[in-house]
Design an enzyme around this catalytic site. Structure first.
Site, PDB file in Angstrom:
ATOM      1  N   GLN A   1      27.852  56.271  12.256  1.00 53.97           N
ATOM      2  CA  GLN A   1      26.511  57.306  12.726  1.00 53.97           C
ATOM      3  C   GLN A   1      25.342  56.499  12.578  1.00 53.97           C
ATOM      4  O   GLN A   1      24.983  56.063  11.653  1.00 53.97           O
ATOM      5  CB  GLN A   1      26.979  58.559  11.499  1.00 53.97           C
TER       6      GLN A   1
ATOM      7  N   SER B   1      27.224  53.431   7.684  1.00 55.46           N
ATOM      8  CA  SER B   1      28.564  53.044   6.963  1.00 55.46           C
ATOM      9  C   SER B   1      29.391  52.327   8.090  1.00 55.46           C
ATOM     10  O   SER B   1      29.709  53.031   9.195  1.00 55.46           O
ATOM     11  CB  SER B   1      29.045  54.174   6.460  1.00 55.46           C
TER      12      SER B   1
ATOM     13  N   GLU C   1      30.648  67.480   9.225  1.00 56.82           N
ATOM     14  CA  GLU C   1      30.796  66.524   7.920  1.00 56.82           C
ATOM     15  C   GLU C   1      31.192  67.086   6.571  1.00 56.82           C
ATOM     16  O   GLU C   1      32.213  66.429   5.946  1.00 56.82           O
ATOM     17  CB  GLU C   1      29.708  65.641   7.983  1.00 56.82           C
TER      18      GLU C   1
ATOM     19  N   SER D   1      19.602  63.053   0.070  1.00 52.21           N
ATOM     20  CA  SER D   1      19.235  63.048  -1.378  1.00 52.21           C
ATOM     21  C   SER D   1      19.060  64.355  -1.882  1.00 52.21           C
ATOM     22  O   SER D   1      19.070  65.464  -1.347  1.00 52.21           O
ATOM     23  CB  SER D   1      18.085  62.197  -1.412  1.00 52.21           C
TER      24      SER D   1
ATOM     25  N   GLU E   1      16.825  65.325  -3.892  1.00 55.16           N
ATOM     26  CA  GLU E   1      15.665  66.065  -3.838  1.00 55.16           C
ATOM     27  C   GLU E   1      15.506  66.773  -2.520  1.00 55.16           C
ATOM     28  O   GLU E   1      15.072  68.029  -2.449  1.00 55.16           O
ATOM     29  CB  GLU E   1      14.665  64.780  -3.745  1.00 55.16           C
TER      30      GLU E   1
END
Length: 397
Positions: free
Chosen positions: A126, A161, A253, A376, A378
């Site tokens: 990705q 990844s 996902e 993340s 946040e």
């Protein structure tokens, strides 16, 4: 016996009879922080699964799947995890790109790319995050220009990844002309002009550089595109509609595989409890309290995932989908911290030279990334606040 129970029993029986012989040693191999383990052997296992018809089970039959229902897919992932079967190598193609092509791809794209995913003949990664566009995905700066019958891609992706093991990458790139997105006025325009391209990695103009992580391994990579070319037909959706397609991929996902993930989490928690009993850490009331909280948290994760899947089955994912990622990521990071505290002083010693880690150390170190990748904490909190609770948007410069 219901169709779900029959499906579960069939797959459980198949795993019991096939995860043997040359494949028996693969039990428990691979996974987050351990993707380097037995990659070639796990690839052979997954191709064996494909030959037996056990890949892409949730895809429609006309695209090579089994047409499994949502409940059957849940059973598939749970049984796979319960069997301690090795981590999948083709999951990005199967769980992310494949459903995206089925939803948005052209007939020609489906015919070209879906069969090799089913057969595990082509592996995918990705290409979203960049040095200045991680959680702020709309700030993508990688560019693609249409030149004749090709797209020419220039830019950099990071935290990709398994790029070093992949054949193709689905890349979010900016295809409109003009100034960089960060220099425009107005937030909405930052999402415009992006396209979703399918780019071969084993081609001129692509440079893949593994990133050595805290674990000493390299699951993540930097990927540089310097005039890399892909066919003009390899754009999913219309040019400029990349944001819509990319968001759909992120939705896929966080699907049924999360319940299989939780089986793995439960196995890790049970191993931590067993260790605490063996080395006496379980006599510490603070450790016992944290173990209890971890068990409660894992049950909460499971029930939230079931609520989310119930919304998907009804055709409209609820706020559980926004909550799920931040909850499991924080839980898993805290489990790594608990594991190290249960280990005590022994957790400070490497298993061997020069940097051979124990499973507990690897869990602790890699789980630090859980609250960073795939959005993340946040950013997840902003999404929940703005899109779920309807609170005012965060003030931006």
């Amino acid at each position: 016996m219901s169709n779900v129970e029959e499906f579960r029993a069939e797959f459980r029986s198949w795993l019991r009879s096939h995860l043997t012989g040359e494949f028996a040693a693969l039990r428990g191999r691979g996974g987050p922080g351990r993707e380097h383990e037995a990659h070639a052997e796990r690839l052979a296992w997954e191709r064996h699964m494909a030959a037996e018809g056990w890949t892409c089970v949730g895809w429609p039959k006309e695209y090579g799947g089994r047409g499994a229902t949502l409940e059957q897919q849940v059973a598939f992932h749970e049984e796979y995890a319960l069997a301690d079967a090795p981590a999948r190598v083709g999951h990005i193609g199967e769980q992310l790109l494949g459903p995206t092509l089925i939803a948005f791809g052209t007939p020609e794209q489906r015919e070209r790319f879906l069969p090799p995913i089913v057969a595990v003949e082509e592996l995918w990664c990705q290409g979203y995050s960049e040095p200045d566009a991680g959680s702020d995905l709309a700030n993508v700066r990688t560019r693609a220009e249409r030149v004749g019958d090709a797209w020419v891609v220039t830019g950099q992706k990071i935290w990709t990844s398994q790029a070093h093991e992949s054949d193709w990458c689905f890349v979010l790139a900016r295809t409109e002309l003009g100034v960089p997105p960060a220099e425009r006025g107005g937030g909405a325009t930052r999402h415009q002009g992006l396209s979703y391209l399918l780019v071969p990695l084993r081609a001129p103009g692509v440079d893949i550089r593994p990133i050595v992580q805290l674990t000493g391994t390299s699951e993540f990579n930097e990927v540089f595109f310097d005039g890399a070319r892909t066919d003009a037909a390899h754009v999913v959706g219309a040019p400029g509609e990349g944001w819509k397609v990319a968001m759909a991929t992120l939705g896929f996902e966080r699907g049924v595989s999360t319940l299989g993930q939780q089986v793995g989490f439960r196995r890790e928690l049970e191993a931590v409890i067993a260790l605490a009993r063996r080395n006496g850490a379980a006599t510490d009331p603070l450790i016992r309290d944290r173990i209890a909280r971890a068990w409660i948290g894992l049950e909460t994760i499971r029930f939230n995932a079931l609520r989310m899947l119930g919304g998907v089955a009804a055709g409209a994912p609820g706020p559980e989908a926004s909550i799920g990622k931040i909850f499991w990521a924080t839980w898993h990071r805290e489990l790594g911290e608990l594991a190290m505290d249960v280990c005590g002083a022994d957790g400070m010693l490497a298993a061997g030279e020069p940097y051979d880690l124990t499973d507990w150390q690897r869990l602790y170190l890699f789980s630090r990334s859980d609250t960073i990748y795939a959005g993340s904490n946040e950013i997840q909190r902003n999404i929940i606040a703005e899109r779920v609770l309807g609170l005012p948007k965060e003030v931006r410069p």
